[in-house]
Design an enzyme around this catalytic site. Structure first.
Site, PDB file in Angstrom:
ATOM      1  N   LYS A 115      -6.855  16.469  -5.163  1.00 54.52           N
ATOM      2  CA  LYS A 115      -7.870  15.842  -4.681  1.00 54.52           C
ATOM      3  C   LYS A 115      -7.903  15.078  -3.264  1.00 54.52           C
ATOM      4  O   LYS A 115      -6.190  13.786  -2.678  1.00 54.52           O
ATOM      5  CB  LYS A 115      -7.924  14.365  -6.033  1.00 54.52           C
ATOM      6  CG  LYS A 115      -8.472  13.419  -5.995  1.00 54.52           C
ATOM      7  CD  LYS A 115      -8.592  11.645  -5.799  1.00 54.52           C
ATOM      8  CE  LYS A 115      -8.382  11.127  -5.382  1.00 54.52           C
ATOM      9  NZ  LYS A 115      -9.465  10.799  -4.296  1.00 54.52           N
ATOM     10  N   GLY A 161       0.495   9.237   0.445  1.00 54.61           N
ATOM     11  CA  GLY A 161      -0.100   7.946   0.581  1.00 54.61           C
ATOM     12  C   GLY A 161       0.467   6.632   0.852  1.00 54.61           C
ATOM     13  O   GLY A 161       1.847   6.822   1.267  1.00 54.61           O
ATOM     14  N   SER A 162      -0.031   5.677   0.884  1.00 52.96           N
ATOM     15  CA  SER A 162       0.625   4.550   0.622  1.00 52.96           C
ATOM     16  C   SER A 162       1.710   3.773  -0.199  1.00 52.96           C
ATOM     17  O   SER A 162       1.424   4.279  -1.725  1.00 52.96           O
ATOM     18  CB  SER A 162      -0.405   3.478   1.059  1.00 52.96           C
ATOM     19  OG  SER A 162      -1.151   3.347  -0.524  1.00 52.96           O
ATOM     20  N   THR A 163       2.228   3.728   0.484  1.00 57.05           N
ATOM     21  CA  THR A 163       3.431   2.951  -0.801  1.00 57.05           C
ATOM     22  C   THR A 163       3.202   2.570  -1.855  1.00 57.05           C
ATOM     23  O   THR A 163       3.488   2.787  -3.322  1.00 57.05           O
ATOM     24  CB  THR A 163       4.627   1.989  -0.042  1.00 57.05           C
ATOM     25  OG1 THR A 163       5.222   3.010   1.674  1.00 57.05           O
ATOM     26  CG2 THR A 163       5.785   1.826  -0.568  1.00 57.05           C
ATOM     27  N   VAL A 215       0.378   2.728  -3.474  1.00 58.95           N
ATOM     28  CA  VAL A 215       0.079   3.667  -4.691  1.00 58.95           C
ATOM     29  C   VAL A 215       0.742   4.435  -4.688  1.00 58.95           C
ATOM     30  O   VAL A 215       0.954   4.562  -6.025  1.00 58.95           O
ATOM     31  CB  VAL A 215      -1.745   4.003  -3.977  1.00 58.95           C
ATOM     32  CG1 VAL A 215      -1.622   5.349  -5.289  1.00 58.95           C
ATOM     33  CG2 VAL A 215      -2.990   3.417  -3.404  1.00 58.95           C
ATOM     34  N   GLY A 216       1.745   4.592  -4.142  1.00 58.87           N
ATOM     35  CA  GLY A 216       2.742   5.470  -4.802  1.00 58.87           C
ATOM     36  C   GLY A 216       3.613   4.564  -5.769  1.00 58.87           C
ATOM     37  O   GLY A 216       4.134   5.248  -6.906  1.00 58.87           O
ATOM     38  N   GLU A 219       5.588  11.009  -1.413  1.00 57.66           N
ATOM     39  CA  GLU A 219       5.775  10.884   0.489  1.00 57.66           C
ATOM     40  C   GLU A 219       5.188   9.818   0.533  1.00 57.66           C
ATOM     41  O   GLU A 219       3.869  10.150   0.686  1.00 57.66           O
ATOM     42  CB  GLU A 219       5.196  11.891   1.008  1.00 57.66           C
ATOM     43  CG  GLU A 219       5.440  12.427   1.652  1.00 57.66           C
ATOM     44  CD  GLU A 219       6.788  13.105   2.077  1.00 57.66           C
ATOM     45  OE1 GLU A 219       7.383  13.030   2.475  1.00 57.66           O
ATOM     46  OE2 GLU A 219       7.025  14.436   1.703  1.00 57.66           O
ATOM     47  N   CYS A 242       2.379   9.040   9.294  1.00 52.91           N
ATOM     48  CA  CYS A 242       3.203   8.176   8.257  1.00 52.91           C
ATOM     49  C   CYS A 242       4.890   8.676   8.623  1.00 52.91           C
ATOM     50  O   CYS A 242       5.661   7.206   8.943  1.00 52.91           O
ATOM     51  CB  CYS A 242       3.664   8.522   6.646  1.00 52.91           C
ATOM     52  SG  CYS A 242       4.637  10.439   7.301  1.00 52.91           S
ATOM     53  N   GLU A 300       4.033  -1.101   7.978  1.00 49.23           N
ATOM     54  CA  GLU A 300       3.054  -0.180   8.875  1.00 49.23           C
ATOM     55  C   GLU A 300       2.182  -0.583   9.266  1.00 49.23           C
ATOM     56  O   GLU A 300       1.013  -0.571   8.741  1.00 49.23           O
ATOM     57  CB  GLU A 300       3.189   1.067   7.815  1.00 49.23           C
ATOM     58  CG  GLU A 300       2.089   2.230   7.627  1.00 49.23           C
ATOM     59  CD  GLU A 300       2.758   2.886   7.210  1.00 49.23           C
ATOM     60  OE1 GLU A 300       2.433   3.577   6.318  1.00 49.23           O
ATOM     61  OE2 GLU A 300       3.229   4.849   6.985  1.00 49.23           O
TER      62      GLU A 300
HETATM   63  P1  NDP Z   1      -4.084   5.393  -0.205  1.00 48.03           P
HETATM   64  O1  NDP Z   1      -2.475   5.354  -0.137  1.00 48.03           O
HETATM   65  O2  NDP Z   1      -5.112   4.313  -0.748  1.00 48.03           O
HETATM   66  O3  NDP Z   1      -4.862   7.108  -0.014  1.00 48.03           O
HETATM   67  C1  NDP Z   1      -4.465   7.807  -0.187  1.00 48.03           C
HETATM   68  C2  NDP Z   1      -4.400   8.737  -1.258  1.00 48.03           C
HETATM   69  O4  NDP Z   1      -4.478   7.978  -2.548  1.00 48.03           O
HETATM   70  C3  NDP Z   1      -5.850   9.463  -1.065  1.00 48.03           C
HETATM   71  O5  NDP Z   1      -6.346  10.157  -1.953  1.00 48.03           O
HETATM   72  C4  NDP Z   1      -6.830   8.051  -2.407  1.00 48.03           C
HETATM   73  O6  NDP Z   1      -7.899   7.956  -2.607  1.00 48.03           O
HETATM   74  C5  NDP Z   1      -5.583   8.209  -3.640  1.00 48.03           C
HETATM   75  N1  NDP Z   1      -5.300   6.924  -3.984  1.00 48.03           N
HETATM   76  C6  NDP Z   1      -6.222   6.249  -3.438  1.00 48.03           C
HETATM   77  N2  NDP Z   1      -5.849   4.625  -4.647  1.00 48.03           N
HETATM   78  C7  NDP Z   1      -5.017   5.446  -6.027  1.00 48.03           C
HETATM   79  C8  NDP Z   1      -4.522   5.325  -7.414  1.00 48.03           C
HETATM   80  N3  NDP Z   1      -4.657   4.007  -7.390  1.00 48.03           N
HETATM   81  N4  NDP Z   1      -3.709   6.152  -7.798  1.00 48.03           N
HETATM   82  C9  NDP Z   1      -3.916   7.463  -7.541  1.00 48.03           C
HETATM   83  N5  NDP Z   1      -4.696   7.802  -6.271  1.00 48.03           N
HETATM   84  C10 NDP Z   1      -4.894   7.235  -5.169  1.00 48.03           C
HETATM   85  O7  NDP Z   1      -4.088   5.297   1.309  1.00 48.03           O
HETATM   86  P2  NDP Z   1      -5.086   4.020   1.756  1.00 48.03           P
HETATM   87  O8  NDP Z   1      -6.242   5.965   2.282  1.00 48.03           O
HETATM   88  O9  NDP Z   1      -5.754   3.678   1.482  1.00 48.03           O
HETATM   89  O10 NDP Z   1      -5.033   3.632   3.737  1.00 48.03           O
HETATM   90  C11 NDP Z   1      -3.416   2.969   3.045  1.00 48.03           C
HETATM   91  C12 NDP Z   1      -2.007   2.613   4.148  1.00 48.03           C
HETATM   92  O11 NDP Z   1      -1.458   3.741   3.404  1.00 48.03           O
HETATM   93  C13 NDP Z   1      -2.903   3.256   4.618  1.00 48.03           C
HETATM   94  O12 NDP Z   1      -3.216   2.314   6.369  1.00 48.03           O
HETATM   95  C14 NDP Z   1      -1.643   3.084   5.888  1.00 48.03           C
HETATM   96  O13 NDP Z   1      -0.847   2.650   5.474  1.00 48.03           O
HETATM   97  C15 NDP Z   1      -1.004   4.410   4.563  1.00 48.03           C
HETATM   98  N6  NDP Z   1      -1.302   5.060   4.459  1.00 48.03           N
HETATM   99  C16 NDP Z   1      -0.305   6.378   4.289  1.00 48.03           C
HETATM  100  C17 NDP Z   1       0.344   7.609   4.532  1.00 48.03           C
HETATM  101  C18 NDP Z   1       0.973   8.385   4.483  1.00 48.03           C
HETATM  102  O14 NDP Z   1       1.297   9.622   5.005  1.00 48.03           O
HETATM  103  N7  NDP Z   1       2.238   8.301   4.224  1.00 48.03           N
HETATM  104  C19 NDP Z   1      -1.376   8.075   4.651  1.00 48.03           C
HETATM  105  C20 NDP Z   1      -2.452   7.368   4.345  1.00 48.03           C
HETATM  106  C21 NDP Z   1      -2.053   6.364   4.484  1.00 48.03           C
HETATM  107  P3  NDP Z   1      -9.421   7.954  -1.576  1.00 48.03           P
HETATM  108  O15 NDP Z   1      -9.249   8.132  -0.511  1.00 48.03           O
HETATM  109  O16 NDP Z   1     -10.512   8.089  -2.927  1.00 48.03           O
HETATM  110  O17 NDP Z   1      -8.892   6.071  -2.050  1.00 48.03           O
END
Ligand code: NDP
Length: 507
Positions: free
Chosen positions: A205, A257-259, A261-262, A279, A313, A410
């Site tokens: 996804k 992704g974000s901490t 959501v992780g 990650e 990140c 971050e």
């Molecule tokens: P998210 O963690 O929300 O998004 C990353 C992925 O997770 C996307 O595919 C997103 O889908 C999906 N997602 C969102 N919510 C859920 C959930 N509840 N369960 C499962 N999957 C989910 O990052 P954001 O885009 O909201 O960015 C927010 C902050 O996170 C940024 O400002 C940054 O600080 C950090 N970030 C860190 C990253 C890294 O590489 N470590 C990468 C991106 C963000 P969808 O796009 O449809 O919401």
């Protein structure tokens, strides 16, 4: 306070024949062509090698963050679609993929890698249009590295017993992979290449703002004749990501992704027996000692925080400078900042493109305002920003204290917080004073000091006299709130294998 100091401009020699007032150092526009790419008006979900609308049919619009113009509509998956995708991956694993010898899986991976290379220009342009990153980065970093991951893991597919001797490596089954928007194609490659090499099938996804190179990749999957169901790609909001990772027939979860959501994912799948790698975010320390080659360090600092608009990140977002070189270093850094070109991501001269979304831009602005309110001193070069699109000036904060939000949180934007230190011990203590632990950088000419710092810093990756270097053979991952598990290298392969066997069955 915003300083608007530009680097000193020199007059051009008369022999250049320029009109008076014409800036001789201005770059002419060098836009990358887009006539060789084709973006469909609408993309369905990619399940079992077919594109089909979601059920019920629902879609959302994806835009170009540099122009705010729509690029395409993509399907909004439902819970039933998630179930269908997992079923397709399970069946492909059971009937085909888990039965293929490693050397046959390798052939598919090599084929994918070669097609990605052949279609590299197409991938680079679509990636830049959809994510906002400069074309020179998608062309020279994201796409070649993504292909390199497929080549690298293709090489392991028939050598799993040698990678993990006496362990009887077996595929896990179905992998659910959720990726972010900052490196859409590269994160896809980090996730899909090791999964397939290890004999798993996948459902990926992508982030909702950046699904287009994933759908272009789906076309490559068909071109490479991969058996239906081995790679499935579905789009939809975060809840759909959660449906996917918690699906009972998923064996492995990989999330970047974000901490926040992780943590939600870790909680949701705790106790289910699914194997997981997370990650997450980072707040890397980039530490410059007084014996470092300063000009080289400047380039490393710039690359560390302004590469990909700082939406990285492992970005070097906290700069620690030894006090005795603070002033010359800051002068050089400000001058270098003034030479960065912000603007059209498709222009080959652009250094900083568009922030990925209006929401992310608002987050960057809010944190920058908090930095000013908390008393740090801001510097931004006086560069012209395009009238439309989500752009932000490269920003530098001095006078930052450890308690400031810009030193703790971050930002995920082109914003650098500068702090100082006197002794290596102080640098280590300050560098480790963060909930994150993904990456760090050290600049010094002393090898012994590099080793001392590497040993003392709680970071998964430490770069010495360089920054933001990636290679498929190197493991990447974090400590503390930056997540767990490693991607890349043999470690990344192990994350997709059941290694509980001890070889005793071989007799
Ligand atoms: P998210 O963690 O929300 O998004 C990353 C992925 O997770 C996307 O595919 C997103 O889908 C999906 N997602 C969102 N919510 C859920 C959930 N509840 N369960 C499962 N999957 C989910 O990052 P954001 O885009 O909201 O960015 C927010 C902050 O996170 C940024 O400002 C940054 O600080 C950090 N970030 C860190 C990253 C890294 O590489 N470590 C990468 C991106 C963000 P969808 O796009 O449809 O919401």
């Amino acid at each position: 306070m915003t300083l608007t100091k530009k680097p000193e401009s020199r007059p051009a020699p008369n022999s250049w024949g320029l009109a008076s007032g014409e800036n001789p150092w201005e770059y002419a526009p060098a836009p990358e062509a887009t006539d060789h790419i084709r973006i469909e008006p609408e993309y369905g979900l990619f399940i079992g090698n077919e594109f089909a609308p979601s059920k019920p049919r629902k879609s959302f619009t994806v835009i170009n963050p540099a122009t705010e113009e729509p690029l395409a509509k993509v399907a909004h998956a439902s819970k039933a679609d998630v179930h269908r995708a997992v079923g397709s991956a399970r069946e492909a694993h059971r009937s085909v993929w888990s039965k293929l010898p490693g050397r046959e899986r390798a052939k598919y991976l090599y084929r994918i890698a070669r097609i990605m290379q052949e279609r590299a220009r197409e991938f680079a342009v679509v990636e830049s249009m959809n994510s906002g990153k400069p074309i020179k980065e998608s062309r020279d970093v994201d796409v070649p590295l993504a292909a390199a991951h497929f080549f690298y893991y293709a090489g392991w597919a028939d050598k799993l017993e040698y990678a993990f001797p006496n362990r009887e490596p077996r595929s896990l089954g179905v992998a659910a992979q959720v990726i972010p928007w900052n490196f859409p194609l590269l994160m896809l490659a980090w996730k899909i290449a090791p999964a397939l090499a290890a004999g798993n099938t996948v459902i990926l996804k992508p982030a909702s703002t950046t699904p287009l190179t994933a759908y272009l990749f789906a076309d490559v999957v068909r071109q490479a004749d991969l058996p239906p169901g081995v790679v499935n790609i579905i789009t939809g909001p975060g809840e759909i990501g959660m449906e996917l990772v918690t699906h009972p027939d998923v064996n492995k979860v990989a999330f970047t992704g974000s901490t926040a959501v992780g943590k939600m994912i870790a909680r949701a799948i705790a106790g289910t027996g699914k194997k997981v790698t997370l990650e997450l975010g980072g707040k890397a320390a980039n530490i410059v000692f007084d014996d470092a080659p300063l000009d080289q360090a400047i380039e490393g600092i710039i690359n560390g925080i302004y590469f990909n608009q700082g939406e990285v990140c492992c970005a070097g977002s906290r700069l620690f400078v030894q006090e005795s070189v603070y002033e010359p270093l800051i002068d050089k850094l400000k001058a270098r900042l003034g030479t960065l070109r912000v603007g059209d991501p498709l222009d080959k001269n652009t250094d900083i493109g568009a922030i990925n979304s209006a929401g992310q831009l608002a987050k960057v602005q809010e944190l920058v305002e908090s930095g000013i309110a908390e008393g740090a001193e801001i510097f931004q070069p006086d560069c012209q920003l395009p009238a439309r699109g989500f752009f932000f000036r490269p920003t530098l904060f001095t006078g930052v204290s450890q308690s400031h939000r810009i030193a703790q949180e971050e930002i995920f934007g082109p914003v650098l917080s500068v702090l100082t230190f006197r002794t290596p011990e102080e640098a280590i203590e300050k560098a480790n004073n963060t909930p994150y632990g993904l990456s760090a950088g050290v600049w010094t000419e002393k090898g012994s000091r590099i080793f001392k710092m590497i040993g003392a810093m709680r970071a998964g990756v430490v770069w010495a006299n360089t920054f933001n270097r990636f290679d498929p053979t190197s493991p990447f991952g974090g400590y503390k709130e930056s997540g767990y598990g490693r991607e890349g290298g043999i470690h990344g392969l192990g994350a997709y294998l059941d290694l509980s066997g001890n070889g005793s069955r071989r007799g």
